[in-house]
Design a protein around this motif. Structure first.
Motif, PDB file in Angstrom:
ATOM      1  N   PRO A 192      93.904 -59.258 134.191  1.00  0.00           N
ATOM      2  CA  PRO A 192      93.930 -60.463 135.488  1.00  0.00           C
ATOM      3  C   PRO A 192      92.670 -61.264 135.002  1.00  0.00           C
ATOM      4  O   PRO A 192      91.827 -60.729 134.219  1.00  0.00           O
ATOM      5  CB  PRO A 192      93.689 -59.416 136.372  1.00  0.00           C
ATOM      6  CG  PRO A 192      93.053 -58.241 136.159  1.00  0.00           C
ATOM      7  CD  PRO A 192      93.696 -57.960 134.760  1.00  0.00           C
ATOM      8  N   ASP A 222      96.438 -64.706 134.277  1.00  0.00           N
ATOM      9  CA  ASP A 222      96.619 -63.300 133.803  1.00  0.00           C
ATOM     10  C   ASP A 222      97.196 -63.320 132.622  1.00  0.00           C
ATOM     11  O   ASP A 222      98.040 -64.226 132.299  1.00  0.00           O
ATOM     12  CB  ASP A 222      97.465 -62.877 134.795  1.00  0.00           C
ATOM     13  CG  ASP A 222      97.059 -62.525 136.353  1.00  0.00           C
ATOM     14  OD1 ASP A 222      95.675 -62.885 136.174  1.00  0.00           O
ATOM     15  OD2 ASP A 222      97.571 -62.227 137.222  1.00  0.00           O
ATOM     16  N   LEU A 223      96.953 -62.426 131.696  1.00  0.00           N
ATOM     17  CA  LEU A 223      97.452 -62.388 130.545  1.00  0.00           C
ATOM     18  C   LEU A 223      98.145 -60.933 130.567  1.00  0.00           C
ATOM     19  O   LEU A 223      97.694 -60.097 130.756  1.00  0.00           O
ATOM     20  CB  LEU A 223      96.227 -62.181 129.229  1.00  0.00           C
ATOM     21  CG  LEU A 223      96.496 -62.209 127.998  1.00  0.00           C
ATOM     22  CD1 LEU A 223      97.280 -63.260 127.295  1.00  0.00           C
ATOM     23  CD2 LEU A 223      95.187 -61.801 127.106  1.00  0.00           C
ATOM     24  N   GLN A 224      99.407 -61.076 129.666  1.00  0.00           N
ATOM     25  CA  GLN A 224     100.127 -60.013 129.645  1.00  0.00           C
ATOM     26  C   GLN A 224     100.373 -59.443 127.951  1.00  0.00           C
ATOM     27  O   GLN A 224     100.511 -60.087 127.210  1.00  0.00           O
ATOM     28  CB  GLN A 224     101.728 -60.359 130.069  1.00  0.00           C
ATOM     29  CG  GLN A 224     102.634 -59.160 130.091  1.00  0.00           C
ATOM     30  CD  GLN A 224     102.192 -58.117 131.057  1.00  0.00           C
ATOM     31  OE1 GLN A 224     101.802 -58.484 132.243  1.00  0.00           O
ATOM     32  NE2 GLN A 224     102.692 -56.942 131.083  1.00  0.00           N
ATOM     33  N   THR A 276     102.824 -51.727 127.963  1.00  0.00           N
ATOM     34  CA  THR A 276     102.404 -53.259 128.525  1.00  0.00           C
ATOM     35  C   THR A 276     101.022 -53.074 129.328  1.00  0.00           C
ATOM     36  O   THR A 276     100.885 -51.974 130.076  1.00  0.00           O
ATOM     37  CB  THR A 276     103.649 -53.697 129.318  1.00  0.00           C
ATOM     38  OG1 THR A 276     103.676 -52.984 130.867  1.00  0.00           O
ATOM     39  CG2 THR A 276     104.860 -54.004 128.831  1.00  0.00           C
ATOM     40  N   ALA A 277     100.514 -54.022 129.325  1.00  0.00           N
ATOM     41  CA  ALA A 277      99.123 -54.054 130.337  1.00  0.00           C
ATOM     42  C   ALA A 277      98.810 -55.460 130.642  1.00  0.00           C
ATOM     43  O   ALA A 277      98.883 -56.455 129.652  1.00  0.00           O
ATOM     44  CB  ALA A 277      98.031 -53.590 129.290  1.00  0.00           C
ATOM     45  N   ALA A 278      98.457 -55.545 131.956  1.00  0.00           N
ATOM     46  CA  ALA A 278      98.089 -57.082 132.533  1.00  0.00           C
ATOM     47  C   ALA A 278      96.736 -56.930 132.376  1.00  0.00           C
ATOM     48  O   ALA A 278      95.823 -56.035 132.836  1.00  0.00           O
ATOM     49  CB  ALA A 278      98.526 -57.258 133.865  1.00  0.00           C
ATOM     50  N   THR A 322      97.078 -46.894 129.866  1.00  0.00           N
ATOM     51  CA  THR A 322      98.476 -47.385 130.440  1.00  0.00           C
ATOM     52  C   THR A 322      99.479 -46.131 130.780  1.00  0.00           C
ATOM     53  O   THR A 322     100.323 -46.290 130.825  1.00  0.00           O
ATOM     54  CB  THR A 322      99.045 -48.364 129.594  1.00  0.00           C
ATOM     55  OG1 THR A 322      99.264 -47.916 128.502  1.00  0.00           O
ATOM     56  CG2 THR A 322      98.092 -49.744 129.392  1.00  0.00           C
ATOM     57  N   ARG A 367      91.167 -50.360 129.806  1.00  0.00           N
ATOM     58  CA  ARG A 367      92.337 -49.974 130.333  1.00  0.00           C
ATOM     59  C   ARG A 367      93.276 -48.933 129.864  1.00  0.00           C
ATOM     60  O   ARG A 367      93.674 -49.045 128.539  1.00  0.00           O
ATOM     61  CB  ARG A 367      93.351 -51.074 130.983  1.00  0.00           C
ATOM     62  CG  ARG A 367      94.789 -50.944 131.560  1.00  0.00           C
ATOM     63  CD  ARG A 367      95.309 -52.252 131.964  1.00  0.00           C
ATOM     64  NE  ARG A 367      94.596 -52.632 133.242  1.00  0.00           N
ATOM     65  CZ  ARG A 367      93.881 -53.677 133.088  1.00  0.00           C
ATOM     66  NH1 ARG A 367      93.502 -54.122 131.943  1.00  0.00           N
ATOM     67  NH2 ARG A 367      93.434 -54.111 134.353  1.00  0.00           N
TER      68      ARG A 367
END
Length: 93
Positions: free
Chosen positions: A46, A3-5, A42-44, A37, A35
């Motif tokens: 996956p 997963d990248l944040q 912030t956004a994850a 938000t 995405r």
């Protein structure tokens, strides 16, 4: 896969941002919207697979328009070797 944040600074309050949009390009310079938000900065992302170069940028929206893209960041998750064996030799004097 990992997963990248993604994290970024908020626009000034005067911009009245109502939504941030995350864009991604995988292996090319063709970006797709991945995405929204809201006002969260912030956004994850996956399940980022190894071996692919990924690029991201963010745009901000308010009631009137969408901003130009932020700076682009690049992420490369190298291929992780499987079945790696490690041997440790301990020498005691």
């Amino acid at each position: 896969a990992a997963d990248l944040q993604l994290l970024w600074d908020a626009n000034p309050i005067a911009d009245a941002v109502t939504n941030y949009v995350v864009w991604e390009a995988v292996g090319t310079n063709v970006f797709s919207r991945i995405r929204s938000t809201g006002t969260t900065t912030t956004a994850a992302v996956p399940n980022v697979t190894a071996g692919a170069v990924r690029r991201y940028y963010v745009t901000a929206q308010n009631a009137y328009a969408e901003s130009t893209p932020s700076n682009t960041v690049t992420n490369f998750l190298p291929t992780i070797p499987r079945n790696l064996r490690l041997q440790l030799t301990l020498t005691i004097p």
